[in-house]
Design an enzyme around this catalytic site. Sequence first.
Site, PDB file in Angstrom:
ATOM      1  N   VAL A  60      13.461   2.240 -41.826  1.00  0.00           N
ATOM      2  CA  VAL A  60      12.036   1.914 -41.682  1.00  0.00           C
ATOM      3  C   VAL A  60      11.410   1.462 -42.988  1.00  0.00           C
ATOM      4  O   VAL A  60      10.284   0.947 -42.988  1.00  0.00           O
ATOM      5  CB  VAL A  60      11.239   3.112 -41.103  1.00  0.00           C
ATOM      6  CG1 VAL A  60      11.748   3.484 -39.721  1.00  0.00           C
ATOM      7  CG2 VAL A  60      11.263   4.313 -42.044  1.00  0.00           C
ATOM      8  N   ASN A  86       7.856   8.564 -35.672  1.00  0.00           N
ATOM      9  CA  ASN A  86       8.211   9.946 -35.981  1.00  0.00           C
ATOM     10  C   ASN A  86       8.971  10.091 -37.299  1.00  0.00           C
ATOM     11  O   ASN A  86       8.917  11.146 -37.934  1.00  0.00           O
ATOM     12  CB  ASN A  86       9.066  10.503 -34.835  1.00  0.00           C
ATOM     13  CG  ASN A  86       9.790  11.775 -35.218  1.00  0.00           C
ATOM     14  OD1 ASN A  86       9.219  12.850 -35.254  1.00  0.00           O
ATOM     15  ND2 ASN A  86      11.082  11.642 -35.520  1.00  0.00           N
ATOM     16  N   SER A 138       0.703  15.398 -40.055  1.00  0.00           N
ATOM     17  CA  SER A 138       1.158  16.761 -40.326  1.00  0.00           C
ATOM     18  C   SER A 138      -0.061  17.625 -40.567  1.00  0.00           C
ATOM     19  O   SER A 138      -1.130  17.120 -40.951  1.00  0.00           O
ATOM     20  CB  SER A 138       2.060  16.787 -41.561  1.00  0.00           C
ATOM     21  OG  SER A 138       2.287  18.119 -42.001  1.00  0.00           O
ATOM     22  N   TYR A 151       3.976  14.731 -50.137  1.00  0.00           N
ATOM     23  CA  TYR A 151       4.023  14.838 -48.681  1.00  0.00           C
ATOM     24  C   TYR A 151       2.618  14.874 -48.092  1.00  0.00           C
ATOM     25  O   TYR A 151       2.300  14.137 -47.159  1.00  0.00           O
ATOM     26  CB  TYR A 151       4.800  16.090 -48.280  1.00  0.00           C
ATOM     27  CG  TYR A 151       4.978  16.233 -46.785  1.00  0.00           C
ATOM     28  CD1 TYR A 151       5.876  15.430 -46.095  1.00  0.00           C
ATOM     29  CD2 TYR A 151       4.246  17.167 -46.062  1.00  0.00           C
ATOM     30  CE1 TYR A 151       6.046  15.550 -44.732  1.00  0.00           C
ATOM     31  CE2 TYR A 151       4.404  17.299 -44.692  1.00  0.00           C
ATOM     32  CZ  TYR A 151       5.315  16.489 -44.034  1.00  0.00           C
ATOM     33  OH  TYR A 151       5.465  16.614 -42.675  1.00  0.00           O
ATOM     34  N   ALA A 153      -0.230  13.865 -49.392  1.00  0.00           N
ATOM     35  CA  ALA A 153      -0.945  12.597 -49.594  1.00  0.00           C
ATOM     36  C   ALA A 153      -0.421  11.524 -48.646  1.00  0.00           C
ATOM     37  O   ALA A 153      -1.190  10.720 -48.112  1.00  0.00           O
ATOM     38  CB  ALA A 153      -0.795  12.145 -51.044  1.00  0.00           C
ATOM     39  N   SER A 154       0.888  11.504 -48.413  1.00  0.00           N
ATOM     40  CA  SER A 154       1.452  10.489 -47.515  1.00  0.00           C
ATOM     41  C   SER A 154       0.973  10.697 -46.089  1.00  0.00           C
ATOM     42  O   SER A 154       0.671   9.726 -45.372  1.00  0.00           O
ATOM     43  CB  SER A 154       2.983  10.509 -47.577  1.00  0.00           C
ATOM     44  OG  SER A 154       3.525  11.664 -46.950  1.00  0.00           O
ATOM     45  N   LYS A 155       0.893  11.947 -45.643  1.00  0.00           N
ATOM     46  CA  LYS A 155       0.461  12.212 -44.278  1.00  0.00           C
ATOM     47  C   LYS A 155      -1.042  11.975 -44.111  1.00  0.00           C
ATOM     48  O   LYS A 155      -1.502  11.555 -43.045  1.00  0.00           O
ATOM     49  CB  LYS A 155       0.841  13.637 -43.865  1.00  0.00           C
ATOM     50  CG  LYS A 155       2.348  13.837 -43.715  1.00  0.00           C
ATOM     51  CD  LYS A 155       2.948  12.885 -42.693  1.00  0.00           C
ATOM     52  CE  LYS A 155       4.419  13.141 -42.447  1.00  0.00           C
ATOM     53  NZ  LYS A 155       4.980  12.232 -41.413  1.00  0.00           N
ATOM     54  N   ILE A 184       7.563  23.926 -37.520  1.00  0.00           N
ATOM     55  CA  ILE A 184       8.703  23.864 -36.607  1.00  0.00           C
ATOM     56  C   ILE A 184       9.967  24.066 -37.434  1.00  0.00           C
ATOM     57  O   ILE A 184      10.255  23.260 -38.329  1.00  0.00           O
ATOM     58  CB  ILE A 184       8.776  22.505 -35.884  1.00  0.00           C
ATOM     59  CG1 ILE A 184       7.468  22.222 -35.145  1.00  0.00           C
ATOM     60  CG2 ILE A 184       9.966  22.460 -34.939  1.00  0.00           C
ATOM     61  CD1 ILE A 184       7.412  20.841 -34.528  1.00  0.00           C
TER      62      ILE A 184
END
Length: 258
Positions: A60, A86, A138, A151, A153-155, A184
């Site tokens: 991706v 996803n 997230s 993580y 900041a990316s979400k 999870i």
Amino acid sequence: MLIDFAGQVVIVSGGGRGIGRGLVERFVAENATVVALDLAFDDQDDDGALAGVRKLQCDVTDTASVRAAIDAVESEFGRIDVLVNNAGINVEGEVESLDPARWRACFDVNVFGVFALSQAVIPAMKRAGRGRIVNAASFAAIIPSVGAAAYGASKAAVVQFTRVLASELGPWNITVNAYAPGMIPTAMNGFADLPEARQNRLLDTLSLRRWERPEDVADLVCFLASDYAGYLTGALIDVSGGKFATQMPNVAHERAAL
């Protein structure tokens, strides 16, 4: 509520493992024609839960790889109804010592990957006059964690991207939404392998005091991808089990146990 995707083509990135695999299995159970995208697939998948699912290797972070995969789907099936973005990675490390290459890798997969796949499916959805794009954000986009700036900041970027794209595609009846899973247990986070005291500390943050399951996410994603969610767009749906719905959700469980 019965959701039936018969006749629809659903693409799930990161569909070879973890949450993505669970999403693929759920859409198959809902009669969709499912295309799973991933960097690689287990050889046993041909005889297992992904038997009969169209599997395409796709990076991706690479525009050419993304375009080739989407072109292959359109050539084979003639339509794209649902895209579930996803695929994602987790990068941990405090800002002071974080390798810039790892920061870039986190954004390449978690943000650019969402952009590249979304951009690639838009023409097919516009021609059809409908479509669903569902993006994995997230809970970290709502409340981030120490040591996980990349993580989080990316979400958060995925959430804002979702809102903008929802408005841009509204005239073609294409909805774009994001979902925010909580905790999870997966190979990526190792929650289930933590010492019991550490597990309890994490579970104490949840109003529904149990680990989240892939099927909990699949229930929401199937709804967002369905006609039942036709008037829902530009939204971030928290599916974290009520994480920090109050400052100390564990108090209610302690009182209930008395």
